[in-house]
Scaffold this motif. Structure first.
Motif, PDB file in Angstrom:
ATOM      1  N   TRP A 199      -8.593   3.583  -3.264  1.00 50.50           N
ATOM      2  CA  TRP A 199      -8.725   4.645  -2.276  1.00 50.50           C
ATOM      3  C   TRP A 199     -10.020   5.395  -2.542  1.00 50.50           C
ATOM      4  N   THR A 200     -10.680   5.785  -1.465  1.00 49.83           N
ATOM      5  CA  THR A 200     -11.921   6.532  -1.574  1.00 49.83           C
ATOM      6  C   THR A 200     -11.641   8.002  -1.277  1.00 49.83           C
ATOM      7  N   CYS A 258     -10.060  17.577   1.587  1.00 45.40           N
ATOM      8  CA  CYS A 258     -10.096  16.392   0.731  1.00 45.40           C
ATOM      9  C   CYS A 258      -9.460  15.264   1.524  1.00 45.40           C
ATOM     10  N   GLU A 259     -10.131  14.115   1.546  1.00 43.40           N
ATOM     11  CA  GLU A 259      -9.683  12.992   2.358  1.00 43.40           C
ATOM     12  C   GLU A 259      -9.628  11.743   1.488  1.00 43.40           C
ATOM     13  N   ALA A 260      -8.492  11.080   1.511  1.00 44.56           N
ATOM     14  CA  ALA A 260      -8.346   9.817   0.789  1.00 44.56           C
ATOM     15  C   ALA A 260      -8.179   8.706   1.806  1.00 44.56           C
ATOM     16  N   GLN A 261      -8.984   7.659   1.661  1.00 45.99           N
ATOM     17  CA  GLN A 261      -8.907   6.564   2.620  1.00 45.99           C
ATOM     18  C   GLN A 261      -8.996   5.245   1.883  1.00 45.99           C
ATOM     19  N   ASN A 292       0.834  -1.188   0.000  1.00 43.03           N
ATOM     20  CA  ASN A 292       0.000   0.000   0.000  1.00 43.03           C
ATOM     21  C   ASN A 292       0.872   1.242   0.000  1.00 43.03           C
ATOM     22  N   SER A 293       0.512   2.193  -0.811  1.00 43.44           N
ATOM     23  CA  SER A 293       1.230   3.451  -0.853  1.00 43.44           C
ATOM     24  C   SER A 293       0.209   4.574  -0.803  1.00 43.44           C
ATOM     25  N   SER A 325      -9.682   0.342   5.959  1.00 41.01           N
ATOM     26  CA  SER A 325      -9.688   0.825   7.341  1.00 41.01           C
ATOM     27  C   SER A 325      -8.402   1.568   7.698  1.00 41.01           C
ATOM     28  N   GLN A 326      -7.616   1.913   6.683  1.00 37.62           N
ATOM     29  CA  GLN A 326      -6.358   2.607   6.944  1.00 37.62           C
ATOM     30  C   GLN A 326      -6.632   4.032   7.438  1.00 37.62           C
TER      31      GLN A 326
END
Length: 117
Positions: A49-50, A96-99, A14-15, A102-103
């Motif tokens: 990623w969301t 802005c949020e990238a997830q 994961n990056s 569950s990270q």
């Protein structure tokens, strides 16, 4: 042993992407009643990623994002958020949020006070 192994990117791991939030253009704000913000997420892996938007901490409806697979095997993508000019005028901070699953999410804030116009 050297530390170079830590900085080498293992594709397959994961990056977290690097986020950048672009404010609406002054042309758009002066000629239309909308304000379009763009969140650029660069070099993330994998691609699931969301991207979420928040205005002053309030979640906004998700806009579609397009993904690009880079030559190095990492993904870059963007998401847009369309506000009315009035909403943008009243906004203090856009996030802005990238997830990914569950990270811990990666976030980038844009303060409207820092934008000209």
């Amino acid at each position: 042993s050297s530390n170079s192994d830590l900085t080498r990117l293992d594709v397959g791991r994961n990056s977290a992407p690097t986020l950048a939030v672009l404010p609406p253009s002054s042309e758009e704000l002066s000629s239309t009643t909308t304000a379009t913000l763009t969140c650029l997420a660069n070099k993330g892996f994998p691609s699931d990623w969301t991207i979420r938007w928040k205005v002053d901490g309030t979640s906004q409806k998700q806009e579609t994002s397009s993904r690009v697979l880079e030559k190095d095997g990492l993904y870059s993508w963007s998401s847009t958020l369309t506000l009315t000019g009035q909403e943008w005028t009243k906004a203090g901070e856009v996030t802005c949020e990238a997830q990914q699953k569950s990270q811990t999410p990666v976030t980038k804030n844009l303060r409207r006070a820092d934008c000209s116009g």
